[in-house]
Design a protein around this motif. Structure first.
Motif, PDB file in Angstrom:
ATOM      1  N   TYR A   1     -17.206  21.578 -36.751  1.00 25.29           N
ATOM      2  CA  TYR A   1     -18.441  21.296 -37.496  1.00 25.29           C
ATOM      3  C   TYR A   1     -19.582  20.976 -36.540  1.00 25.29           C
TER       4      TYR A   1
ATOM      5  N   SER B   1     -20.738  24.144 -34.753  1.00 25.89           N
ATOM      6  CA  SER B   1     -21.392  25.090 -35.653  1.00 25.89           C
ATOM      7  C   SER B   1     -22.772  24.619 -36.105  1.00 25.89           C
ATOM      8  N   PHE B   2     -22.895  23.313 -36.400  1.00 22.41           N
ATOM      9  CA  PHE B   2     -24.113  22.821 -37.030  1.00 22.41           C
ATOM     10  C   PHE B   2     -25.043  22.054 -36.089  1.00 22.41           C
TER      11      PHE B   2
ATOM     12  N   LEU C   1     -17.069  28.124 -40.685  1.00 25.84           N
ATOM     13  CA  LEU C   1     -18.304  27.346 -40.829  1.00 25.84           C
ATOM     14  C   LEU C   1     -19.534  28.163 -40.463  1.00 25.84           C
TER      15      LEU C   1
ATOM     16  N   VAL D   1     -21.054  29.977 -43.416  1.00 30.28           N
ATOM     17  CA  VAL D   1     -21.666  29.208 -44.500  1.00 30.28           C
ATOM     18  C   VAL D   1     -23.176  29.448 -44.502  1.00 30.28           C
TER      19      VAL D   1
ATOM     20  N   ARG E   1     -26.698  28.597 -44.704  1.00 28.28           N
ATOM     21  CA  ARG E   1     -27.434  27.332 -44.545  1.00 28.28           C
ATOM     22  C   ARG E   1     -28.426  27.089 -45.675  1.00 28.28           C
TER      23      ARG E   1
ATOM     24  N   LEU F   1     -27.069  24.795 -48.298  1.00 29.17           N
ATOM     25  CA  LEU F   1     -27.108  23.377 -47.957  1.00 29.17           C
ATOM     26  C   LEU F   1     -28.500  22.799 -48.202  1.00 29.17           C
TER      27      LEU F   1
ATOM     28  N   ARG G   1     -26.388  14.143 -47.941  1.00 31.64           N
ATOM     29  CA  ARG G   1     -25.721  15.000 -46.966  1.00 31.64           C
ATOM     30  C   ARG G   1     -24.203  14.991 -47.178  1.00 31.64           C
TER      31      ARG G   1
ATOM     32  N   THR H   1     -23.356  16.989 -50.294  1.00 34.84           N
ATOM     33  CA  THR H   1     -23.563  18.413 -50.002  1.00 34.84           C
ATOM     34  C   THR H   1     -22.403  18.965 -49.185  1.00 34.84           C
ATOM     35  N   PHE H   2     -21.933  18.158 -48.254  1.00 33.72           N
ATOM     36  CA  PHE H   2     -20.774  18.584 -47.468  1.00 33.72           C
ATOM     37  C   PHE H   2     -19.547  18.755 -48.350  1.00 33.72           C
TER      38      PHE H   2
ATOM     39  N   THR I   1     -20.227  22.691 -48.203  1.00 34.52           N
ATOM     40  CA  THR I   1     -19.716  23.070 -46.889  1.00 34.52           C
ATOM     41  C   THR I   1     -18.195  23.131 -46.861  1.00 34.52           C
TER      42      THR I   1
ATOM     43  N   SER J   1     -15.759  26.473 -46.338  1.00 34.22           N
ATOM     44  CA  SER J   1     -15.052  26.581 -45.053  1.00 34.22           C
ATOM     45  C   SER J   1     -13.540  26.534 -45.213  1.00 34.22           C
TER      46      SER J   1
END
Length: 289
Positions: free
Chosen positions: A92, A95-96, A179, A182, A184, A187, A197, A200-201, A205, A209
């Motif tokens: 994670y 990726s983010f 991930l 996904v 964005r 999100l 957050r 949302t995860f 997310t 994933s």
């Protein structure tokens, strides 16, 4: 000139025949041999007719086989759980939170453990976890305990720690790939609608994933059930798993028939568990709709 369906079929067969032949020779033939050996009679280091199911009867009824199979499954379960739990935050973060230009570098760093032999890594864990080792020195130096924990004396725990480290990169990479796919914008839309957050995860997310998580689970679970080297080196042979029993039957007792039956039994159990897990999570394999 347009090709007829039969011409296209022949062209397709020519195209796939080399890899199909390779798969038959390298995979199907050895597996068929193991299946055949498992129903033969083992005697004096050889196998012979008649065909029998006595090997499978022993496999199902003798406590030693059941105990080691359960130990292998439990160890593999906890290795998979620990590996995925540790790998997901790493994947994670890369990726983010890592710049796109640096992601390749991070993935490169994750694969560094593969640069050294697996046996060397296992031997290093013996040094770390053993009596008066690095872990004992650190724990006693910090005053956490007056006695040396000597984790290596706990065979199952030390095997789980070693295998979790060894298979961590195998879990990070498929989760990272998942991930990266996904969207964005989803999100951002969730947060624009007032979701935190964390929510949302959980709602966006994580579900999107899950194909990568499922892949990581299978990639780690399947080989760790049959791991031979780690129990032999870390546990000193005192905490054997099903693969160690297979080695004893095949090489020390020279009972190829029983060793083959153990192999077939282990493969069957792992296959059933893996298929059940995939079917249970099939809605996530192509991304949640």
């Amino acid at each position: 000139m347009a090709q007829t369906p039969s011409t296209e079929a022949r062209a397709g067969l020519k195209l796939i025949s080399p890899p199909a032949l390779y798969a038959i020779l390298m995979l199907a033939a050895p597996l068929a041999t193991v299946l055949l050996y498992s129903v033969l009679t083992g005697e004096k280091g050889s196998v012979s007719l008649p065909l029998t199911l006595d090997n499978y009867h022993d496999l199902l009824t003798k406590p030693v086989y059941r105990a080691l199979m359960w130990r292998s499954l439990i160890v593999s379960f906890f290795v998979t759980l620990a590996t995925v739990i540790l790998a997901y935050p790493i994947a994670y973060f890369v990726s983010f939170h890592v710049a796109p230009s640096r992601k390749a570098l991070w993935l490169f760093l994750i694969t560094i453990p593969f640069w050294t032999s697996y046996i060397i890594r296992v031997a290093l864990w013996r040094t770390i976890l053993g009596y008066d080792g690095i872990f004992d020195s650190v724990v006693m130096g910090l005053g956490i305990t007056d006695t040396q924990p000597n984790i290596l004396s706990n065979g199952v725990l030390s095997i789980i720690i070693t295998l979790a480290h060894a298979y961590a990169p195998f879990a990070v990479l498929p989760i990272f790939v998942s991930l990266e796919k996904v969207d964005r914008s989803l999100l951002e839309a969730g947060q624009d609608l007032g979701e935190s957050r964390w929510m949302t995860f959980l709602r966006v997310t994580l579900p999107l994933s899950l194909p990568g998580v499922i892949a990581a689970v299978l990639i780690v679970f399947i080989p760790t059930v049959g791991d031979y080297v780690t129990p032999e080196l870390i546990g000193g042979g005192k905490t054997p798993m099903i693969a160690n029993l297979m080695e004893v039957a095949m090489l020390k007792q020279r009972d190829q028939a029983m060793g083959s039956a153990i192999a077939v039994g282990a493969m069957t159990i792992v296959a059933l568990i893996s298929v059940a897990f995939v079917l249970w999570n099939k809605r996530y394999l192509g991304g949640r709709k």
